[in-house]
Scaffold this active site. Structure first.
Site, PDB file in Angstrom:
ATOM      1  N   SER A 269       0.831  -1.058  -0.041  1.00  0.00           N
ATOM      2  CA  SER A 269      -0.096   0.157  -0.208  1.00  0.00           C
ATOM      3  C   SER A 269       0.900   1.388  -0.161  1.00  0.00           C
ATOM      4  O   SER A 269       2.055   1.200   0.153  1.00  0.00           O
ATOM      5  CB  SER A 269      -0.715  -0.064   1.232  1.00  0.00           C
ATOM      6  OG  SER A 269      -1.388   1.075   1.505  1.00  0.00           O
TER       7      SER A 269
ATOM      8  N   TYR B 165      -3.575  -0.724  10.193  1.00  0.00           N
ATOM      9  CA  TYR B 165      -3.152  -0.937   8.429  1.00  0.00           C
ATOM     10  C   TYR B 165      -2.056  -0.592   8.130  1.00  0.00           C
ATOM     11  O   TYR B 165      -1.315  -1.019   7.512  1.00  0.00           O
ATOM     12  CB  TYR B 165      -4.412  -0.155   7.783  1.00  0.00           C
ATOM     13  CG  TYR B 165      -4.599  -0.359   6.381  1.00  0.00           C
ATOM     14  CD1 TYR B 165      -5.206  -1.431   5.863  1.00  0.00           C
ATOM     15  CD2 TYR B 165      -3.760   0.610   5.446  1.00  0.00           C
ATOM     16  CE1 TYR B 165      -5.103  -1.647   4.419  1.00  0.00           C
ATOM     17  CE2 TYR B 165      -3.906   0.361   3.940  1.00  0.00           C
ATOM     18  CZ  TYR B 165      -4.460  -0.650   3.550  1.00  0.00           C
ATOM     19  OH  TYR B 165      -4.350  -0.982   2.109  1.00  0.00           O
TER      20      TYR B 165
HETATM   21  P1  NAP Z   1     -11.925  -4.809  -1.130  1.00  0.00           P
HETATM   22  O1  NAP Z   1     -12.636  -4.498  -2.490  1.00  0.00           O
HETATM   23  O2  NAP Z   1     -12.299  -4.533   0.196  1.00  0.00           O
HETATM   24  O3  NAP Z   1     -11.420  -6.489  -0.884  1.00  0.00           O
HETATM   25  C1  NAP Z   1     -10.852  -6.969  -0.051  1.00  0.00           C
HETATM   26  C2  NAP Z   1     -10.717  -8.373  -0.366  1.00  0.00           C
HETATM   27  O4  NAP Z   1     -10.439  -9.177   0.572  1.00  0.00           O
HETATM   28  C3  NAP Z   1     -12.237  -8.964  -0.340  1.00  0.00           C
HETATM   29  O5  NAP Z   1     -12.170  -9.825  -1.428  1.00  0.00           O
HETATM   30  C4  NAP Z   1     -12.486  -9.559   0.942  1.00  0.00           C
HETATM   31  O6  NAP Z   1     -13.661 -10.159   1.211  1.00  0.00           O
HETATM   32  C5  NAP Z   1     -11.179 -10.264   1.308  1.00  0.00           C
HETATM   33  N1  NAP Z   1     -11.025 -10.261   2.858  1.00  0.00           N
HETATM   34  C6  NAP Z   1     -11.012  -9.617   3.675  1.00  0.00           C
HETATM   35  N2  NAP Z   1     -11.088 -10.341   4.891  1.00  0.00           N
HETATM   36  C7  NAP Z   1     -10.917 -11.417   4.731  1.00  0.00           C
HETATM   37  C8  NAP Z   1     -11.114 -12.676   5.289  1.00  0.00           C
HETATM   38  N3  NAP Z   1     -10.890 -12.735   6.541  1.00  0.00           N
HETATM   39  N4  NAP Z   1     -11.106 -13.907   4.532  1.00  0.00           N
HETATM   40  C9  NAP Z   1     -10.984 -13.888   3.264  1.00  0.00           C
HETATM   41  N5  NAP Z   1     -10.978 -12.616   2.557  1.00  0.00           N
HETATM   42  C10 NAP Z   1     -10.997 -11.721   3.322  1.00  0.00           C
HETATM   43  O7  NAP Z   1     -10.539  -4.142  -1.245  1.00  0.00           O
HETATM   44  P2  NAP Z   1      -9.431  -3.974  -2.463  1.00  0.00           P
HETATM   45  O8  NAP Z   1      -9.095  -2.523  -2.682  1.00  0.00           O
HETATM   46  O9  NAP Z   1      -9.721  -4.736  -3.754  1.00  0.00           O
HETATM   47  O10 NAP Z   1      -8.156  -4.496  -1.627  1.00  0.00           O
HETATM   48  C11 NAP Z   1      -7.274  -5.637  -2.150  1.00  0.00           C
HETATM   49  C12 NAP Z   1      -5.978  -5.366  -1.376  1.00  0.00           C
HETATM   50  O11 NAP Z   1      -5.221  -4.172  -1.954  1.00  0.00           O
HETATM   51  C13 NAP Z   1      -5.899  -5.269  -0.009  1.00  0.00           C
HETATM   52  O12 NAP Z   1      -5.252  -5.821   0.862  1.00  0.00           O
HETATM   53  C14 NAP Z   1      -5.994  -3.680   0.448  1.00  0.00           C
HETATM   54  O13 NAP Z   1      -5.409  -3.298   1.581  1.00  0.00           O
HETATM   55  C15 NAP Z   1      -4.938  -3.384  -0.785  1.00  0.00           C
HETATM   56  N6  NAP Z   1      -4.916  -2.131  -1.098  1.00  0.00           N
HETATM   57  C16 NAP Z   1      -6.023  -1.447  -1.489  1.00  0.00           C
HETATM   58  C17 NAP Z   1      -6.019  -0.060  -2.057  1.00  0.00           C
HETATM   59  C18 NAP Z   1      -7.241   0.650  -2.464  1.00  0.00           C
HETATM   60  O14 NAP Z   1      -6.918   1.768  -2.690  1.00  0.00           O
HETATM   61  N7  NAP Z   1      -8.140   0.050  -2.744  1.00  0.00           N
HETATM   62  C19 NAP Z   1      -4.680   0.465  -2.022  1.00  0.00           C
HETATM   63  C20 NAP Z   1      -3.693  -0.053  -1.433  1.00  0.00           C
HETATM   64  C21 NAP Z   1      -3.968  -1.347  -1.167  1.00  0.00           C
HETATM   65  P3  NAP Z   1     -15.031  -9.667   1.604  1.00  0.00           P
HETATM   66  O15 NAP Z   1     -15.581  -9.200   0.328  1.00  0.00           O
HETATM   67  O16 NAP Z   1     -15.650 -11.125   1.841  1.00  0.00           O
HETATM   68  O17 NAP Z   1     -14.591  -8.890   2.545  1.00  0.00           O
END
Ligand code: NAP
Length: 250
Positions: free
Chosen positions: A142, A155
């Site tokens: 991130s 986080y």
């Molecule tokens: P998201 O849409 O919230 O997706 C997160 C994913 O993780 C979902 O599939 C969620 O499943 C899954 N997850 C969370 N807790 C879990 C658990 N206990 N067991 C199994 N699955 C679980 O967010 P995203 O933006 O795609 O995030 C993906 C990654 O990128 C994360 O590591 C996040 O920190 C990182 N990231 C995102 C951003 C951003 O701007 N979006 C920036 C930097 C880094 P559920 O749908 O069931 O909750």
């Protein structure tokens, strides 16, 4: 041909958080590049399965505890015969003032974003070493692997550590032909950032600081993910690649 080096034909990937957001995009891109993908999610990844077709297999697991870690690799091998790539994408965020931050908010985030990332990587690396052909581990870091953030202390701790273990695992596993790298997404329009985008003031502040002048979308991450999963990155080790529209350069 150089473009052939980017192909994932015959490779089997495990991607966590496959039902939505960045994980869903990575699953789709990997299948398009020729891989078979075991997508791990808490809720069924039906939408992803529809996008990917027969080369996608859904493993239901809660990554909040370590109980599922070995089974994820075993089920992947049972279904597709091997495992070559792991993407530790699943992650959560809890927002609260640090002065009020609870132990529960701390542990929940550290468990999914760091503890499970480490032990799933360990389980995958054991399989890669047993198979003998190396492997690829891609952690999703991130901007808060580099910066402090506001109201998201657990986080920030988890993502700073993800960048750290990406380097430390590289130091131990590169000799087995296992590449451990990370991608640091910038501000991407997914569920994770819904709250921020709904907050007019924060949304405007963030947008004003992104040189590309837009939020990223899952598709923006796909090229970096395929690169780090493919033979094209065989001599890239322990690096965290920002895909951020220029945020870190500002
Ligand atoms: P998201 O849409 O919230 O997706 C997160 C994913 O993780 C979902 O599939 C969620 O499943 C899954 N997850 C969370 N807790 C879990 C658990 N206990 N067991 C199994 N699955 C679980 O967010 P995203 O933006 O795609 O995030 C993906 C990654 O990128 C994360 O590591 C996040 O920190 C990182 N990231 C995102 C951003 C951003 O701007 N979006 C920036 C930097 C880094 P559920 O749908 O069931 O909750």
């Amino acid at each position: 041909m150089i473009l052939d080096k980017f192909r994932l034909d015959g490779k089997v990937a495990v991607v966590t958080g496959s039902n939505t957001g960045l994980g869903q995009g990575i699953c789709r891109a990997f299948v398009e590049a020729g891989a078979k993908v075991a997508g791990v999610s808490r809720r069924p990844s039906d939408e992803t399965a529809k996008m990917c077709g027969k080369n996608f297999y859904n493993i239901i697991a809660d990554l909040g505890s370590l109980d599922c870690v070995n089974q994820i690799i075993e089920k992947t091998v049972e279904k597709f015969g091997r495992a070559d790539i792991l993407v530790n994408n699943a992650g959560i965020i809890k927002r609260n003032d640090s002065i009020d931050f609870t132990e529960e908010e701390w542990d929940a985030v550290l468990n999914v974003n760091l503890k499970t990332v480490f032990f799933l990587s360990q389980a995958a690396a054991k399989k890669f070493i047993e198979q003998g052909g190396g492997g690829k581990i891609i952690n999703i870091a991130s901007m808060l692997s580099y910066q402090g953030g506001i109201r998201v202390p657990s986080y920030t701790a988890s993502k700073s550590a993800v960048k750290g273990i990406t380097m430390s695992l590289c130091n131990e596993w590169a000799k087995y032909g296992i590449n451990v790298n990370a991608i640091a997404p910038g501000y991407m329009a997914t569920k994770n950032t819904e709250q921020l985008r709904k907050d007019g003031e924060r949304n405007a502040d963030i947008l004003a600081r992104i040189p590309a002048e837009r939020w990223g979308v899952p598709e923006d991450l796909e090229g970096a993910a395929v690169f780090l999963a493919s033979a094209a990155s065989d001599y890239v080790n322990g690096f965290t690649l920002a895909v951020d529209g220029g945020w870190l350069g500002r």
